[in-house]
Design a protein around this motif. Structure first.
Motif, PDB file in Angstrom:
ATOM      1  N   ASP A 121       0.859  -1.184   0.000  1.00 13.08           N
ATOM      2  CA  ASP A 121       0.000   0.000   0.000  1.00 13.08           C
ATOM      3  C   ASP A 121       0.898   1.238   0.000  1.00 13.08           C
ATOM      4  O   ASP A 121       1.986   1.238   0.587  1.00 13.08           O
ATOM      5  N   LEU A 122       0.438   2.271  -0.690  1.00 14.97           N
ATOM      6  CA  LEU A 122       1.190   3.522  -0.821  1.00 14.97           C
ATOM      7  C   LEU A 122       0.340   4.702  -0.392  1.00 14.97           C
ATOM      8  O   LEU A 122      -0.886   4.665  -0.492  1.00 14.97           O
ATOM      9  N   GLU A 123       0.999   5.743   0.060  1.00  8.08           N
ATOM     10  CA  GLU A 123       0.373   7.052   0.187  1.00  8.08           C
ATOM     11  C   GLU A 123       1.148   8.003  -0.709  1.00  8.08           C
ATOM     12  O   GLU A 123       2.369   7.891  -0.831  1.00  8.08           O
ATOM     13  N   TRP A 124       0.412   8.922  -1.359  1.00 11.09           N
ATOM     14  CA  TRP A 124       1.108   9.880  -2.221  1.00 11.09           C
ATOM     15  C   TRP A 124       0.507  11.265  -2.081  1.00 11.09           C
ATOM     16  O   TRP A 124      -0.621  11.443  -1.633  1.00 11.09           O
ATOM     17  N   ASN A 125       1.298  12.245  -2.500  1.00 15.81           N
ATOM     18  CA  ASN A 125       0.911  13.648  -2.460  1.00 15.81           C
ATOM     19  C   ASN A 125       0.842  14.177  -3.896  1.00 15.81           C
ATOM     20  O   ASN A 125       1.334  13.538  -4.828  1.00 15.81           O
ATOM     21  N   GLN A 126       0.228  15.335  -4.078  1.00 20.07           N
ATOM     22  CA  GLN A 126       0.108  15.933  -5.399  1.00 20.07           C
ATOM     23  C   GLN A 126       0.120  17.446  -5.265  1.00 20.07           C
ATOM     24  O   GLN A 126       0.151  17.988  -4.158  1.00 20.07           O
ATOM     25  N   SER A 127       0.100  18.133  -6.403  1.00 22.57           N
ATOM     26  CA  SER A 127       0.109  19.589  -6.381  1.00 22.57           C
ATOM     27  C   SER A 127      -1.079  20.124  -5.598  1.00 22.57           C
ATOM     28  O   SER A 127      -2.214  19.665  -5.777  1.00 22.57           O
ATOM     29  N   ASN A 128      -0.826  21.090  -4.744  1.00 19.54           N
ATOM     30  CA  ASN A 128      -1.895  21.672  -3.930  1.00 19.54           C
ATOM     31  C   ASN A 128      -2.545  22.863  -4.610  1.00 19.54           C
ATOM     32  O   ASN A 128      -3.481  23.451  -4.087  1.00 19.54           O
ATOM     33  N   THR A 129      -2.042  23.233  -5.798  1.00 22.47           N
ATOM     34  CA  THR A 129      -2.556  24.424  -6.481  1.00 22.47           C
ATOM     35  C   THR A 129      -3.189  24.121  -7.828  1.00 22.47           C
ATOM     36  O   THR A 129      -3.500  25.037  -8.584  1.00 22.47           O
ATOM     37  N   GLY A 130      -3.352  22.840  -8.145  1.00 19.33           N
ATOM     38  CA  GLY A 130      -4.028  22.497  -9.388  1.00 19.33           C
ATOM     39  C   GLY A 130      -3.089  21.930 -10.436  1.00 19.33           C
ATOM     40  O   GLY A 130      -1.874  21.886 -10.275  1.00 19.33           O
ATOM     41  N   LYS A 131      -3.680  21.492 -11.535  1.00 21.62           N
ATOM     42  CA  LYS A 131      -2.930  20.797 -12.568  1.00 21.62           C
ATOM     43  C   LYS A 131      -1.852  21.661 -13.212  1.00 21.62           C
ATOM     44  O   LYS A 131      -0.851  21.151 -13.706  1.00 21.62           O
ATOM     45  N   GLU A 132      -2.045  22.984 -13.213  1.00 19.45           N
ATOM     46  CA  GLU A 132      -1.079  23.840 -13.900  1.00 19.45           C
ATOM     47  C   GLU A 132       0.299  23.773 -13.253  1.00 19.45           C
ATOM     48  O   GLU A 132       1.314  24.031 -13.895  1.00 19.45           O
ATOM     49  N   ASP A 133       0.365  23.425 -11.964  1.00 17.71           N
ATOM     50  CA  ASP A 133       1.644  23.330 -11.272  1.00 17.71           C
ATOM     51  C   ASP A 133       2.094  21.885 -11.090  1.00 17.71           C
ATOM     52  O   ASP A 133       3.120  21.636 -10.458  1.00 17.71           O
ATOM     53  N   ALA A 134       1.352  20.940 -11.619  1.00 16.44           N
ATOM     54  CA  ALA A 134       1.706  19.532 -11.482  1.00 16.44           C
ATOM     55  C   ALA A 134       2.807  19.169 -12.474  1.00 16.44           C
ATOM     56  O   ALA A 134       2.869  19.697 -13.587  1.00 16.44           O
ATOM     57  N   VAL A 135       3.689  18.282 -12.064  1.00 21.93           N
ATOM     58  CA  VAL A 135       4.733  17.764 -12.939  1.00 21.93           C
ATOM     59  C   VAL A 135       4.115  16.675 -13.800  1.00 21.93           C
ATOM     60  O   VAL A 135       3.567  15.698 -13.282  1.00 21.93           O
ATOM     61  N   GLU A 136       4.200  16.828 -15.120  1.00 18.94           N
ATOM     62  CA  GLU A 136       3.483  15.935 -16.038  1.00 18.94           C
ATOM     63  C   GLU A 136       3.854  14.469 -15.832  1.00 18.94           C
ATOM     64  O   GLU A 136       2.976  13.600 -15.819  1.00 18.94           O
ATOM     65  N   LYS A 137       5.122  14.184 -15.663  1.00 20.85           N
ATOM     66  CA  LYS A 137       5.579  12.796 -15.532  1.00 20.85           C
ATOM     67  C   LYS A 137       5.447  12.264 -14.108  1.00 20.85           C
ATOM     68  O   LYS A 137       5.704  11.092 -13.861  1.00 20.85           O
ATOM     69  N   LEU A 138       5.050  13.123 -13.163  1.00 24.79           N
ATOM     70  CA  LEU A 138       4.886  12.669 -11.778  1.00 24.79           C
ATOM     71  C   LEU A 138       3.726  13.416 -11.125  1.00 24.79           C
ATOM     72  O   LEU A 138       3.924  14.245 -10.233  1.00 24.79           O
ATOM     73  N   PRO A 139       2.487  13.134 -11.548  1.00 21.47           N
ATOM     74  CA  PRO A 139       1.347  13.822 -10.939  1.00 21.47           C
ATOM     75  C   PRO A 139       1.138  13.436  -9.474  1.00 21.47           C
ATOM     76  O   PRO A 139       0.592  14.217  -8.702  1.00 21.47           O
ATOM     77  N   PHE A 140       1.595  12.230  -9.082  1.00 21.93           N
ATOM     78  CA  PHE A 140       1.441  11.757  -7.707  1.00 21.93           C
ATOM     79  C   PHE A 140       2.809  11.317  -7.187  1.00 21.93           C
ATOM     80  O   PHE A 140       3.411  10.376  -7.720  1.00 21.93           O
ATOM     81  N   GLU A 141       3.275  12.013  -6.149  1.00 22.40           N
ATOM     82  CA  GLU A 141       4.586  11.695  -5.570  1.00 22.40           C
ATOM     83  C   GLU A 141       4.394  10.826  -4.332  1.00 22.40           C
ATOM     84  O   GLU A 141       3.723  11.223  -3.372  1.00 22.40           O
ATOM     85  N   ILE A 142       4.979   9.649  -4.333  1.00 23.52           N
ATOM     86  CA  ILE A 142       4.836   8.717  -3.210  1.00 23.52           C
ATOM     87  C   ILE A 142       5.547   9.273  -1.985  1.00 23.52           C
ATOM     88  O   ILE A 142       6.705   9.712  -2.061  1.00 23.52           O
ATOM     89  N   ILE A 143       4.851   9.258  -0.848  1.00 22.66           N
ATOM     90  CA  ILE A 143       5.425   9.767   0.399  1.00 22.66           C
ATOM     91  C   ILE A 143       5.505   8.691   1.486  1.00 22.66           C
ATOM     92  O   ILE A 143       6.081   8.944   2.545  1.00 22.66           O
ATOM     93  N   GLU A 144       4.931   7.514   1.225  1.00 22.04           N
ATOM     94  CA  GLU A 144       5.012   6.435   2.215  1.00 22.04           C
ATOM     95  C   GLU A 144       4.796   5.094   1.520  1.00 22.04           C
ATOM     96  O   GLU A 144       3.926   4.959   0.662  1.00 22.04           O
ATOM     97  N   ILE A 145       5.616   4.118   1.877  1.00 20.99           N
ATOM     98  CA  ILE A 145       5.463   2.742   1.387  1.00 20.99           C
ATOM     99  C   ILE A 145       5.273   1.838   2.589  1.00 20.99           C
ATOM    100  O   ILE A 145       6.065   1.862   3.542  1.00 20.99           O
TER     101      ILE A 145
END
Length: 325
Positions: free
Chosen positions: A7-31
């Motif tokens: 199971d994973l937990e992940w984070n994402q841009s807090n300001t919307g898609k315009e600030d999201a990294v295209e190749k990493l929309p969800f950054e894993i923060i816990e495994i």
């Protein structure tokens, strides 16, 4: 055979898609993970936080759900270190990944690709979707329950909090153990993570289950090239393996999901469904399922096709009218 329950937990841009990294929309923060041996005994654990490298502000929904603060994550290690340790922890034994739902392995491999790490597999990766297996074993197949519902349904003790990677892996492992004990026959219903599509035609997936078949194509340049392939658009009866003529040709109402209906003289109506998926490197691949359906469902699909035609016709006339103004 070992089972790696992940199971994973992940984070994402807090300001919307315009600030999201295209190749990493969800950054894993816990495994979090549990290893079961072939006797279905928990023999090892993995649990580690990951220091963010891309999104340094916690998304408000993520923070509310899993109760992790950014200061806590800053004490972790970067993903390449933790991810490498996780792969080594998995070991070299024959193993099968298991998750609750369909997203974890895709996002794990997406994060690995972002950091140019070796991926888990060179093509589609078979795994057990324990959420799906629970539905097959205990309820109507299409119902997807949340993890806590399944724990309560099976009367499993809730001895640690939910909504952290390790605890959710722990509870998923508990459910998997029950399924293996009470309904081992459902484990043949493998799922496939397709972050890496098949490399060529020889590696394409053609899997038959008790109520449907699944085909996963190799990667194509675009949708037009994919639909020019005979295997992609073919209709076959998976019981008698005959090529069938379509009663309803492939159509789509949204450009992503396509449907057709064919008829087998021996077994009846079959519905084909195609989902067009984008590959990591920009191409597309096809996931097609075929299943037997009653005549009433075939008629409903015909009505959906007619509605889609009418919508397209109105849209075309509307554009023509606007162009003439």
């Amino acid at each position: 055979m070992e089972y790696i329950v992940l199971d994973l937990e992940w984070n994402q841009s807090n300001t919307g898609k315009e600030d999201a990294v295209e190749k990493l929309p969800f950054e894993i923060i816990e495994i979090g993970a549990i290893k079961l041996n072939k006797e279905r005994v928990m023999v090892s654990e993995f649990n580690e936080l990951i220091k963010p490298q891309v999104y340094h502000e916690m998304h408000k929904i993520t923070s509310k759900l899993i109760h992790i603060q950014m200061q806590e994550l800053e004490r972790g290690r970067p993903f390449p270190e933790v991810g490498g340790d996780f792969v080594r922890w998995c070991g070299q034994e024959e193993q099968l990944f298991c998750t609750w739902g369909t997203l974890d392995l895709t996002e794990l491999q997406r994060n690995m690709a972002y950091y140019e790490m070796p991926l888990l597999a060179p093509g589609p990766l078979p795994y057990l979707d324990v959420q799906k297996l629970f539905a097959i074993a205990y309820e109507e197949r299409k119902i997807r329950r949340n993890l806590e519902y399944a724990i309560d349904f099976l009367h499993i003790e809730k001895d640690i909090p939910f909504h952290r990677a390790f605890s959710d892996a722990y509870y998923t492992a508990k459910i998997l153990i029950r399924i293996l004990e009470e309904h081992p026959e459902v484990v043949v219903n493998l799922s496939y993570d397709t972050f890496c599509p098949p490399k060529d035609r020889r590696d394409e997936v053609k899997a038959q289950f008790d109520t449907y078949v699944k085909y996963i194509s190799r990667e194509f340049k675009d949708k037009t090239e994919a639909f020019a392939d005979k295997e992609v658009v073919s209709s076959k009866c998976y019981l008698c393996h005959r090529n069938l003529r379509k009663k309803i040709k492939w159509f789509s109402a949204n450009g992503r999901h396509y449907y057709c209906v064919a008829y087998c003289e021996k077994h009846g109506y079959l519905k084909g469904k195609i989902r067009v998926r984008k590959a990591y490197d920009g191409g597309v691949y096809i996931v097609k399922t075929t299943k037997l359906i009653p005549k009433e469902e075939a008629e409903a699909i015909a009505a959906r096709r007619d509605h889609a035609r009418e919508v397209r016709k109105r849209h075309k006339h509307s554009k023509a009218g606007n162009a003439g103004e």
